[in-house]
Design a protein around this motif. Sequence first.
Motif, PDB file in Angstrom:
ATOM      1  N   VAL A   1      44.661  46.989  35.296  1.00 25.47           N
ATOM      2  CA  VAL A   1      43.517  46.987  36.210  1.00 25.47           C
ATOM      3  C   VAL A   1      43.820  47.868  37.414  1.00 25.47           C
ATOM      4  N   GLY A   2      42.769  48.191  38.141  1.00 21.23           N
ATOM      5  CA  GLY A   2      42.912  48.829  39.436  1.00 21.23           C
ATOM      6  C   GLY A   2      42.180  47.993  40.467  1.00 21.23           C
ATOM      7  N   ILE A   3      42.829  47.724  41.594  1.00 18.84           N
ATOM      8  CA  ILE A   3      42.196  46.923  42.654  1.00 18.84           C
ATOM      9  C   ILE A   3      42.267  47.708  43.957  1.00 18.84           C
ATOM     10  N   LEU A   4      41.133  47.906  44.570  1.00 20.59           N
ATOM     11  CA  LEU A   4      41.041  48.640  45.826  1.00 20.59           C
ATOM     12  C   LEU A   4      40.581  47.701  46.932  1.00 20.59           C
ATOM     13  N   PHE A   5      41.334  47.659  48.021  1.00 20.87           N
ATOM     14  CA  PHE A   5      40.991  46.844  49.185  1.00 20.87           C
ATOM     15  C   PHE A   5      40.631  47.777  50.339  1.00 20.87           C
ATOM     16  N   ALA A   6      39.549  47.466  51.029  1.00 21.59           N
ATOM     17  CA  ALA A   6      39.094  48.301  52.144  1.00 21.59           C
ATOM     18  C   ALA A   6      39.616  47.766  53.464  1.00 21.59           C
ATOM     19  N   ASP A   7      39.950  48.678  54.379  1.00 24.56           N
ATOM     20  CA  ASP A   7      40.298  48.246  55.728  1.00 24.56           C
ATOM     21  C   ASP A   7      39.063  47.696  56.429  1.00 24.56           C
ATOM     22  N   PRO A   8      39.221  46.632  57.213  1.00 24.34           N
ATOM     23  CA  PRO A   8      38.097  46.134  58.017  1.00 24.34           C
ATOM     24  C   PRO A   8      37.598  47.232  58.943  1.00 24.34           C
ATOM     25  N   GLY A   9      36.289  47.364  59.048  1.00 21.73           N
ATOM     26  CA  GLY A   9      35.726  48.341  59.960  1.00 21.73           C
ATOM     27  C   GLY A   9      35.643  49.749  59.414  1.00 21.73           C
ATOM     28  N   SER A  10      36.066  49.970  58.161  1.00 22.52           N
ATOM     29  CA  SER A  10      36.002  51.309  57.582  1.00 22.52           C
ATOM     30  C   SER A  10      34.663  51.508  56.879  1.00 22.52           C
ATOM     31  N   GLU A  11      34.314  52.774  56.667  1.00 22.72           N
ATOM     32  CA  GLU A  11      33.059  53.060  55.989  1.00 22.72           C
ATOM     33  C   GLU A  11      33.066  52.518  54.566  1.00 22.72           C
TER      34      GLU A  11
ATOM     35  N   SER B   1      33.013  41.438  33.238  1.00 21.66           N
ATOM     36  CA  SER B   1      32.488  42.751  33.584  1.00 21.66           C
ATOM     37  C   SER B   1      33.645  43.748  33.628  1.00 21.66           C
ATOM     38  N   ARG B   2      33.336  45.012  33.484  1.00 21.23           N
ATOM     39  CA  ARG B   2      34.363  46.054  33.600  1.00 21.23           C
ATOM     40  C   ARG B   2      34.743  46.273  35.064  1.00 21.23           C
ATOM     41  N   CYS B   3      33.810  46.008  35.975  1.00 23.60           N
ATOM     42  CA  CYS B   3      34.078  46.221  37.404  1.00 23.60           C
ATOM     43  C   CYS B   3      33.335  45.183  38.234  1.00 23.60           C
ATOM     44  N   PHE B   4      34.017  44.605  39.215  1.00 27.35           N
ATOM     45  CA  PHE B   4      33.407  43.689  40.170  1.00 27.35           C
ATOM     46  C   PHE B   4      33.615  44.231  41.582  1.00 27.35           C
ATOM     47  N   VAL B   5      32.645  43.990  42.439  1.00 25.80           N
ATOM     48  CA  VAL B   5      32.753  44.272  43.866  1.00 25.80           C
ATOM     49  C   VAL B   5      32.515  42.965  44.590  1.00 25.80           C
ATOM     50  N   PHE B   6      33.371  42.636  45.574  1.00 27.34           N
ATOM     51  CA  PHE B   6      33.216  41.344  46.216  1.00 27.34           C
ATOM     52  C   PHE B   6      33.496  41.402  47.706  1.00 27.34           C
ATOM     53  N   ASP B   7      32.793  40.549  48.419  1.00 26.97           N
ATOM     54  CA  ASP B   7      32.967  40.376  49.857  1.00 26.97           C
ATOM     55  C   ASP B   7      34.259  39.616  50.117  1.00 26.97           C
ATOM     56  N   GLY B   8      34.900  39.929  51.240  1.00 23.12           N
ATOM     57  CA  GLY B   8      36.195  39.327  51.533  1.00 23.12           C
ATOM     58  C   GLY B   8      36.176  37.839  51.786  1.00 23.12           C
ATOM     59  N   THR B   9      35.007  37.269  52.078  1.00 22.43           N
ATOM     60  CA  THR B   9      34.928  35.829  52.349  1.00 22.43           C
ATOM     61  C   THR B   9      34.795  35.011  51.068  1.00 22.43           C
ATOM     62  N   LEU B  10      34.589  35.673  49.951  1.00 27.19           N
ATOM     63  CA  LEU B  10      34.375  34.969  48.685  1.00 27.19           C
ATOM     64  C   LEU B  10      35.697  34.451  48.124  1.00 27.19           C
ATOM     65  N   SER B  11      35.759  33.164  47.786  1.00 28.24           N
ATOM     66  CA  SER B  11      36.937  32.593  47.143  1.00 28.24           C
ATOM     67  C   SER B  11      36.735  32.639  45.633  1.00 28.24           C
TER      68      SER B  11
ATOM     69  N   SER C   1      36.503  43.334  52.136  1.00 28.56           N
ATOM     70  CA  SER C   1      35.832  43.619  50.867  1.00 28.56           C
ATOM     71  C   SER C   1      36.730  44.419  49.927  1.00 28.56           C
ATOM     72  N   ALA C   2      36.473  44.292  48.624  1.00 30.65           N
ATOM     73  CA  ALA C   2      37.341  44.923  47.631  1.00 30.65           C
ATOM     74  C   ALA C   2      36.582  45.124  46.330  1.00 30.65           C
ATOM     75  N   THR C   3      37.205  45.879  45.413  1.00 25.26           N
ATOM     76  CA  THR C   3      36.651  46.071  44.083  1.00 25.26           C
ATOM     77  C   THR C   3      37.786  46.096  43.071  1.00 25.26           C
ATOM     78  N   VAL C   4      37.525  45.579  41.888  1.00 29.35           N
ATOM     79  CA  VAL C   4      38.521  45.544  40.824  1.00 29.35           C
ATOM     80  C   VAL C   4      37.889  46.120  39.559  1.00 29.35           C
ATOM     81  N   VAL C   5      38.649  46.959  38.846  1.00 33.13           N
ATOM     82  CA  VAL C   5      38.160  47.564  37.608  1.00 33.13           C
ATOM     83  C   VAL C   5      39.156  47.287  36.487  1.00 33.13           C
ATOM     84  N   GLY C   6      38.641  46.998  35.322  1.00 29.55           N
ATOM     85  CA  GLY C   6      39.480  46.842  34.145  1.00 29.55           C
ATOM     86  C   GLY C   6      39.684  48.193  33.488  1.00 29.55           C
TER      87      GLY C   6
END
Length: 251
Positions: free
Chosen positions: A59-69, A40-50, A17-22
Amino acid sequence: MFIGRLPYLSFHSTVTSATVVGLDTEIKKRVKGNKQWMSSRCFVFDGTLSHETILDGSVGILFADPGSEIGEILTKEAGPEKLSANPTWAPELIATCFEIQTSNPDLYPEILNRSFPFNRLTPVKKIQDNDRIINVIRKLIEKPEETINVVELANEIGMSESWLQHEFKNVVGLPIRAFRKWFRIKSAVIAIKDGASLADAALSAGFYDQAHFTNAFREIFGISPSSVFQKGKSIRWYIQNEQIEKILRTP
């Protein structure tokens, strides 16, 4: 995390999962199979989404480690549609990105550790309570360059292959091979952070060569590693290694 002016991001699935902000303006995003663009100014998306993204400005893009809070937080925020817009914490994340843009890289850990959502980088409880899955994770992370035989892994911890596959995805949120791919890429990026060339980083993480690493990186992030990591690029980036150390703690 990437911050700066990135090129158009072609269709990709981020695995986690990840989030991107403009930072300058809204972002345009389109899910594969849909003709309509969303803004949108910010999107949040599940990792399975193409999906693909048009970025007009920084922009800023944040990717979460699998299994993290934080991964759990972002997955829930994405919701059943696997995509949502403008979470309540978006302004804080935008402010953090602006602060990083004007700060010395040595200060990145301090900035991020007091900012949402980096201040929640801890393994979720269902991982902490499962020693057998922790042992599997340890093998996948400590030796990313080695070929993994899932049957052998299952035998080592006293599970059937099918049950290990089921339990791993249930606990971590990803299939074993997708998790391994993510941490191979992360291992390569950590090597780049420590000064390795793209080619040497690729080999140290278990990729056949730089081209193999580039293809895997593009599949997840929608861009090539050279567009982010080559010298002279204006993109600020940071990778948090603390999560690996927490997962690898002694039970």
